[in-house]
Design a protein around this motif. Structure first.
Motif, PDB file in Angstrom:
ATOM      1  N   SER A  16       0.827  -1.214   0.000  1.00 43.43           N
ATOM      2  CA  SER A  16       0.000   0.000   0.000  1.00 43.43           C
ATOM      3  C   SER A  16       0.860   1.261   0.000  1.00 43.43           C
ATOM      4  O   SER A  16       0.520   2.249  -0.654  1.00 43.43           O
ATOM      5  N   SER A  17       1.984   1.229   0.725  1.00 38.87           N
ATOM      6  CA  SER A  17       2.906   2.367   0.719  1.00 38.87           C
ATOM      7  C   SER A  17       3.472   2.586  -0.673  1.00 38.87           C
ATOM      8  O   SER A  17       3.544   3.708  -1.175  1.00 38.87           O
ATOM      9  N   SER A  18       3.873   1.481  -1.301  1.00 35.56           N
ATOM     10  CA  SER A  18       4.416   1.563  -2.655  1.00 35.56           C
ATOM     11  C   SER A  18       3.382   2.109  -3.624  1.00 35.56           C
ATOM     12  O   SER A  18       3.691   2.942  -4.487  1.00 35.56           O
ATOM     13  N   GLN A  19       2.138   1.669  -3.462  1.00 34.03           N
ATOM     14  CA  GLN A  19       1.069   2.095  -4.368  1.00 34.03           C
ATOM     15  C   GLN A  19       0.838   3.593  -4.282  1.00 34.03           C
ATOM     16  O   GLN A  19       0.754   4.282  -5.307  1.00 34.03           O
ATOM     17  N   LEU A  20       0.749   4.132  -3.068  1.00 32.59           N
ATOM     18  CA  LEU A  20       0.506   5.564  -2.942  1.00 32.59           C
ATOM     19  C   LEU A  20       1.735   6.376  -3.345  1.00 32.59           C
ATOM     20  O   LEU A  20       1.628   7.422  -3.989  1.00 32.59           O
ATOM     21  N   TYR A  21       2.922   5.883  -2.985  1.00 30.28           N
ATOM     22  CA  TYR A  21       4.149   6.584  -3.393  1.00 30.28           C
ATOM     23  C   TYR A  21       4.269   6.602  -4.912  1.00 30.28           C
ATOM     24  O   TYR A  21       4.696   7.603  -5.503  1.00 30.28           O
ATOM     25  N   LEU A  22       3.864   5.501  -5.553  1.00 34.64           N
ATOM     26  CA  LEU A  22       3.860   5.457  -7.014  1.00 34.64           C
ATOM     27  C   LEU A  22       2.876   6.465  -7.577  1.00 34.64           C
ATOM     28  O   LEU A  22       3.168   7.146  -8.572  1.00 34.64           O
ATOM     29  N   GLU A  23       1.712   6.569  -6.959  1.00 29.65           N
ATOM     30  CA  GLU A  23       0.703   7.526  -7.421  1.00 29.65           C
ATOM     31  C   GLU A  23       1.246   8.956  -7.359  1.00 29.65           C
ATOM     32  O   GLU A  23       1.097   9.729  -8.310  1.00 29.65           O
ATOM     33  N   VAL A  24       1.879   9.314  -6.238  1.00 30.35           N
ATOM     34  CA  VAL A  24       2.453  10.657  -6.105  1.00 30.35           C
ATOM     35  C   VAL A  24       3.581  10.860  -7.114  1.00 30.35           C
ATOM     36  O   VAL A  24       3.679  11.912  -7.754  1.00 30.35           O
ATOM     37  N   SER A  25       4.437   9.841  -7.282  1.00 29.77           N
ATOM     38  CA  SER A  25       5.570   9.949  -8.206  1.00 29.77           C
ATOM     39  C   SER A  25       5.104  10.127  -9.643  1.00 29.77           C
ATOM     40  O   SER A  25       5.639  10.954 -10.391  1.00 29.77           O
ATOM     41  N   LEU A  26       4.090   9.359 -10.040  1.00 31.82           N
ATOM     42  CA  LEU A  26       3.575   9.482 -11.399  1.00 31.82           C
ATOM     43  C   LEU A  26       2.881  10.829 -11.607  1.00 31.82           C
ATOM     44  O   LEU A  26       2.920  11.399 -12.708  1.00 31.82           O
ATOM     45  N   THR A  27       2.243  11.340 -10.548  1.00 32.22           N
ATOM     46  CA  THR A  27       1.656  12.672 -10.635  1.00 32.22           C
ATOM     47  C   THR A  27       2.731  13.706 -10.915  1.00 32.22           C
ATOM     48  O   THR A  27       2.565  14.592 -11.757  1.00 32.22           O
ATOM     49  N   ARG A  28       3.864  13.603 -10.200  1.00 30.69           N
ATOM     50  CA  ARG A  28       4.974  14.518 -10.429  1.00 30.69           C
ATOM     51  C   ARG A  28       5.540  14.333 -11.844  1.00 30.69           C
ATOM     52  O   ARG A  28       5.846  15.308 -12.533  1.00 30.69           O
ATOM     53  N   ILE A  29       5.677  13.078 -12.271  1.00 31.95           N
ATOM     54  CA  ILE A  29       6.228  12.814 -13.601  1.00 31.95           C
ATOM     55  C   ILE A  29       5.329  13.388 -14.683  1.00 31.95           C
ATOM     56  O   ILE A  29       5.797  14.025 -15.639  1.00 31.95           O
ATOM     57  N   PHE A  30       4.024  13.201 -14.544  1.00 34.51           N
ATOM     58  CA  PHE A  30       3.085  13.732 -15.531  1.00 34.51           C
ATOM     59  C   PHE A  30       3.096  15.262 -15.513  1.00 34.51           C
ATOM     60  O   PHE A  30       2.979  15.912 -16.555  1.00 34.51           O
ATOM     61  N   SER A  31       3.211  15.866 -14.332  1.00 37.80           N
ATOM     62  CA  SER A  31       3.270  17.325 -14.251  1.00 37.80           C
ATOM     63  C   SER A  31       4.488  17.859 -14.983  1.00 37.80           C
ATOM     64  O   SER A  31       4.435  18.915 -15.620  1.00 37.80           O
ATOM     65  N   GLY A 149      -0.661   1.671   5.404  1.00 40.31           N
ATOM     66  CA  GLY A 149       0.390   1.684   4.393  1.00 40.31           C
ATOM     67  C   GLY A 149       0.332   2.911   3.506  1.00 40.31           C
ATOM     68  O   GLY A 149       1.354   3.529   3.211  1.00 40.31           O
ATOM     69  N   SER A 150      -0.868   3.277   3.095  1.00 40.10           N
ATOM     70  CA  SER A 150      -1.019   4.467   2.254  1.00 40.10           C
ATOM     71  C   SER A 150      -0.605   5.729   3.001  1.00 40.10           C
ATOM     72  O   SER A 150       0.009   6.630   2.429  1.00 40.10           O
ATOM     73  N   SER A 151      -0.937   5.791   4.302  1.00 36.83           N
ATOM     74  CA  SER A 151      -0.542   6.968   5.081  1.00 36.83           C
ATOM     75  C   SER A 151       0.973   7.047   5.206  1.00 36.83           C
ATOM     76  O   SER A 151       1.560   8.139   5.129  1.00 36.83           O
ATOM     77  N   ILE A 152       1.631   5.901   5.367  1.00 38.28           N
ATOM     78  CA  ILE A 152       3.095   5.889   5.407  1.00 38.28           C
ATOM     79  C   ILE A 152       3.661   6.341   4.067  1.00 38.28           C
ATOM     80  O   ILE A 152       4.625   7.105   3.996  1.00 38.28           O
ATOM     81  N   THR A 157       6.938  10.498   1.057  1.00 38.47           N
ATOM     82  CA  THR A 157       7.143  11.377  -0.092  1.00 38.47           C
ATOM     83  C   THR A 157       7.837  12.674   0.325  1.00 38.47           C
ATOM     84  O   THR A 157       8.602  13.244  -0.451  1.00 38.47           O
ATOM     85  N   LEU A 158       7.563  13.137   1.542  1.00 40.36           N
ATOM     86  CA  LEU A 158       8.190  14.363   2.031  1.00 40.36           C
ATOM     87  C   LEU A 158       9.694  14.257   2.068  1.00 40.36           C
ATOM     88  O   LEU A 158      10.413  15.232   1.812  1.00 40.36           O
ATOM     89  N   PHE A 159      10.186  13.066   2.372  1.00 40.18           N
ATOM     90  CA  PHE A 159      11.613  12.891   2.604  1.00 40.18           C
ATOM     91  C   PHE A 159      12.362  12.367   1.378  1.00 40.18           C
ATOM     92  O   PHE A 159      13.542  12.691   1.189  1.00 40.18           O
ATOM     93  N   LEU A 160      11.680  11.574   0.547  1.00 38.45           N
ATOM     94  CA  LEU A 160      12.376  10.909  -0.540  1.00 38.45           C
ATOM     95  C   LEU A 160      12.329  11.675  -1.862  1.00 38.45           C
ATOM     96  O   LEU A 160      13.331  11.723  -2.577  1.00 38.45           O
ATOM     97  N   ALA A 174       9.500   0.464  -6.542  1.00 42.00           N
ATOM     98  CA  ALA A 174       9.776  -0.945  -6.827  1.00 42.00           C
ATOM     99  C   ALA A 174      10.396  -1.642  -5.621  1.00 42.00           C
ATOM    100  O   ALA A 174      10.062  -2.801  -5.320  1.00 42.00           O
ATOM    101  N   LEU A 175      11.283  -0.961  -4.907  1.00 41.35           N
ATOM    102  CA  LEU A 175      11.916  -1.548  -3.723  1.00 41.35           C
ATOM    103  C   LEU A 175      10.880  -1.900  -2.657  1.00 41.35           C
ATOM    104  O   LEU A 175      10.953  -2.957  -2.022  1.00 41.35           O
ATOM    105  N   LEU A 176       9.923  -1.006  -2.442  1.00 42.47           N
ATOM    106  CA  LEU A 176       8.858  -1.303  -1.484  1.00 42.47           C
ATOM    107  C   LEU A 176       8.055  -2.520  -1.927  1.00 42.47           C
ATOM    108  O   LEU A 176       7.634  -3.348  -1.113  1.00 42.47           O
ATOM    109  N   GLY A 177       7.834  -2.638  -3.248  1.00 47.92           N
ATOM    110  CA  GLY A 177       7.122  -3.804  -3.770  1.00 47.92           C
ATOM    111  C   GLY A 177       7.923  -5.083  -3.585  1.00 47.92           C
ATOM    112  O   GLY A 177       7.372  -6.120  -3.189  1.00 47.92           O
ATOM    113  N   PHE A 178       9.224  -5.029  -3.861  1.00 49.13           N
ATOM    114  CA  PHE A 178      10.066  -6.223  -3.688  1.00 49.13           C
ATOM    115  C   PHE A 178      10.186  -6.598  -2.207  1.00 49.13           C
ATOM    116  O   PHE A 178      10.289  -7.789  -1.876  1.00 49.13           O
TER     117      PHE A 178
END
Length: 788
Positions: A16-31, A149-152, A157-160, A174-178
């Motif tokens: 769940s952490s990976s999923q939300l972090y991916l969502e934020v990352s893809l949002t940044r990438i698309f922006s 997990g999503s809250s984590i 995202t603030l730190f990474l 991907a690391l969180l997923g693995f």
């Protein structure tokens, strides 16, 4: 056994952490690659992938009825691999939405991009929904783990994100997923070895970076265009959760918007900066031309003023104030990186007081009064008819924002605004409407005595005084505009001949439209573009689209260079509609075709309506609350993560306790609280915006806490009832909920433009009341008439 369950919970948290972090990352990438408005796709695609996983499990029951644990392990390895492959695809096959009328290849690229975004969320949704089925006796706790997990994920995202580039962010996902895969596969040597090797390899690439895969920017981005020119290079890149800032060196960068043509020299060249590849502005290190800028006039009206400048990106307006000998200069930025840039590149800034805060929060908190509050240009020139920035919020240019800044002026103090000159007039008229509305709401019956507006070749300048303009001030303004060949647009008693003297237009639409807007209260309704004044509840300053424009846009479709032909807004709406259509085709349509799959009886079908309604309701509550609290808390880099993590944590707690409270009328209490909150939230924010940060955090926690706690209960409460009918209903409910979430993620944003966030919140509360009624009418146990 207890250890196994604990490790399983940790694996779900990691997914769940990976999923939300991916969502934020893809949002940044698309922006960065396409633009801010395209980032909305990511939320919908994430929810679509989750919904598709439910549909898949309905039609492929073997995934959980035969070797379900093994399938779970395989999926946990495929998920992080799909993240990396998706990033590779979107960097290698970038689509251009604005040449779709001519190029069929772009439709293929667009479909491939959508698929690449969708696949990781499909696999993560499959893992979570499969877990809910395999361990249905622990569904409320598992659902709680997804929230935790999503809250984590929202917190990390603030730190990474500030310390990793875009490729690095993908590797972290991907690391969180693995990591999750390692935990799930620990009892299977083969899968455990595969997941461990992939984890270590991804960690090696992240740390040592033997290769890099950079992003490709849209050709319409300022950064992409300037990098094509010779002797241009990126000197520095800074990142945070909200933006990526690049400092560029190029001999072609010359930045002096509004500069009078009476200036005979050359503006300095060399350095510039972009935010997410857009809004190229020069970093001004020389002041020999600043006396020829329109903004100079306000410093001729005030001696030794106390000045507040709101976000002078690049330092142009700060340099102007320093050149005029102003001693008391306050500069306000939301982003501390912008302050660091000015301190390093501008000469002596020792007399400047730099402040890091959201402008609205600072203006509400500060007890200091100013002689001049200056709002410089904050964006590059946008072709407003494109409509591509309609979804971009701006809490500075609202009626409440104007009144807040006006209240911080000394007696006889002045507000100074600079906007781009558009043809036809749009943003200038909308700002003028904001000023008129704000003054009238403050009880000022003769606003024409306090406003001056004039235009240069490409900008318009507004001066708004706290008090009537006196004869001496008007004469100074007239002498200055005459010496610089600037044309008046609005001034009490101004005649058409006086308004169109230097930059002569065959038809001075600026003077004419400003007069009509001032004297005709219905002018906004009949004007072809939307220029009604935005409010905090609908903070969309750049939304100028009206439904009447569709005919003209469609006639020009394919005949003009998009987005510069006016179809930007239509492109956005078309893509969003396409995502909803795809959701219907892949989630709902299979059940309509194969009628043996979905539940049949009205009792079981109640669950379909119920999960659809709570899917709509959750996003209808989450998005308005987050939008309002981001303004309320300020510091958007932190407030976004704080608001989202609090909502998810409280929802997780509510989910874990749902079964114990199943006899309470949870949904009726929740709906009532949300309706009450929709009536109170605006006044609470307005009255407490000036409170210290910790007080606002406490108030926000109270607003989020009770609502979020109760919002975590509807899903597990109904899932408990659904199990009484058939465990096979669970993936069906998951799919229906996913489709509704896709629909609501777009609808809530689009509807907010037209009816406001408060109305969306009230709709969310009403939907929860309706869901409570449906759940009450649905029996707990299956009877002989129910067929799975």
């Amino acid at each position: 056994m207890r250890k196994d369950i604990l490790l399983f919970y940790i694996a779900i948290i990691s997914i769940s952490s990976s999923q939300l972090y991916l969502e934020v990352s893809l949002t940044r990438i698309f922006s960065i690659t396409q633009g801010y408005h395209w980032a909305f796709l990511v939320v919908g695609l994430a929810l679509l992938g989750s919904g598709l996983s439910g549909t898949c499990l309905v039609f492929r029951k073997g995934l959980y009825k035969n070797k379900g644990i093994e399938h779970l392990r395989v999926l946990s390895i495929i998920y992080p691999l799909s993240i990396i492959l998706a990033y590779l695809e979107i960097t290698l096959l970038q689509f251009d939405p604005y040449v779709m009328p001519w190029s069929r290849v772009q439709f293929l690229f667009f479909f491939l991009n959508l698929t690449s975004f969708l696949v990781p969320f499909f696999f993560s949704g499959l893992i979570i929904s499969l877990s809910l089925i395999l361990f249905s006796e622990r569904h409320s706790t598992l659902y709680c783990m997804t929230f935790i997990g999503s809250s984590i994920g929202s917190i990390i995202t603030l730190f990474l994100i500030p310390i990793t580039d875009e490729f690095g962010a993908i590797l972290v996902c991907a690391l969180l997923g693995f990591l999750s895969s390692i935990l799930l596969c620990r009892d299977d040597p083969k899968y455990y070895t595969i997941s461990s090797v992939l984890f270590l390899f991804s960690l090696y690439v992240l740390i040592y970076r033997p290769f890099n895969i950079p992003l490709k920017l849209s050709p319409y981005k300022d950064m992409a265009q300037i990098l094509r020119l010779p002797d241009t290079e990126i000197l520095e890149t800074h990142r945070n959760v909200n933006s990526r800032i690049d400092i560029v060196e190029s001999p072609t960068i010359r930045y002096a918007p509004g500069l009078s043509y009476k200036y005979r020299g050359r503006p300095p060249s060399g350095l510039g900066l972009t935010v997410d590849g857009e809004n190229l502005r020069g970093i001004i290190t020389s002041n020999h031309f600043t006396d020829y800028l329109p903004q100079t006039v306000v410093y001729l009206l005030k001696e030794t003023p106390e000045v507040l400048i709101i976000e002078p990106v690049g330092g142009l307006d700060l340099m102007l104030a320093m050149n005029r000998g102003v001693k008391n200069i306050n500069v306000l930025f939301e982003d501390p990186v912008q302050i660091d840039i000015l301190k390093r590149y501008l000469h002596d800034t020792s007399q400047v007081n730099f402040i890091v805060e959201h402008p609205r929060v600072y203006l509400s908190q500060s007890r200091e009064l100013f002689d001049i509050i200056h709002f410089p240009l904050g964006e590059s020139f946008y072709v407003i008819t494109s409509g591509s920035y309609s979804l971009k919020e701006n809490y500075i240019y609202t009626v409440e924002g104007f009144k807040s800044s006006y209240s911080r002026l000394n007696p006889d103090g002045m507000l100074l605004f600079t906007r781009w000159l558009q043809r036809p007039p749009t943003e200038e008229l909308k700002l003028f409407n904001i000023i008129l509305t704000g003054l009238r709401e403050l009880g000022i019956g003769d606003p024409e005595n306090r406003i001056v507006a004039f235009r240069s070749l490409n900008t318009m300048t507004f001066i708004v005084k706290k008090g009537d303009l006196i004869y001496k001030e008007i004469e100074i303004i007239k002498r200055f505009t005459g010496s610089m060949s600037f044309d008046f647009v609005f001034l009490d008693g101004l005649t058409p001949i006086e308004a169109n003297r230097y930059n002569v237009l065959p038809d001075d639409i600026y003077y004419r439209y400003f007069q009509e807007l001032f004297y005709n209260s219905n002018f906004s309704d009949i004007y072809p573009f939307r220029i009604d004044p935005p409010r905090d509840d609908k903070p969309f300053f750049f939304h100028f689209f009206k439904i009447d424009q569709i005919d003209a846009i469609l006639k020009n479709w394919g005949h003009t260079w998009q987005p510069f032909g006016g179809a930007g807004y239509i492109v956005i709406m078309t893509v969003l509609s396409l995502i909803i259509l795809i959701s219907f085709i892949f989630i709902i349509l299979p059940f309509l075709i194969d009628k043996t799959k979905p539940p049949k009886t009205y009792r079981v079908s109640n669950f379909s309506f119920y999960f659809f309604i709570i899917g709509l309701a959750y996003m209808f509550v989450e998005i308005p609350i987050m939008q309002r609290l981001i303004l309320y808390l300020g510091k958007p880099v932190y407030s976004f993560s704080l608001t989202l993590s609090l909502l998810l944590i409280f929802s997780g707690i509510g989910s874990s306790l749902a079964i114990r409270l199943k006899k309470c009328p949870v949904l009726f209490i929740l709906g009532s609280i949300l309706l009450l909150l929709s009536f109170l939230i605006s006044s609470v924010i307005e009255k407490t915006l000036g409170y210290p940060f910790y007080c606002r955090v406490i108030i926000s926690t109270v607003m989020i806490g009770l609502s979020g706690f109760l919002m975590g209960m509807p899903f597990p409460l109904a899932l408990e009832k659904a199990k009484g009918h058939s465990v096979d209903i669970i993936p069906w409910c998951w799919a229906i909920n996913g489709f509704a979430s896709v629909l609501s993620s777009f609808l809530s944003t689009i509807l907010a433009i037209h009816i406001g966030f408060t109305a969306i919140l009230a709709i969310g509360g009403t939907l929860y009341l309706l869901a409570g009624l449906i759940l009450t009418l649905t029996p707990d146990k299956r009877n002989e008439q129910d067929v799975s």
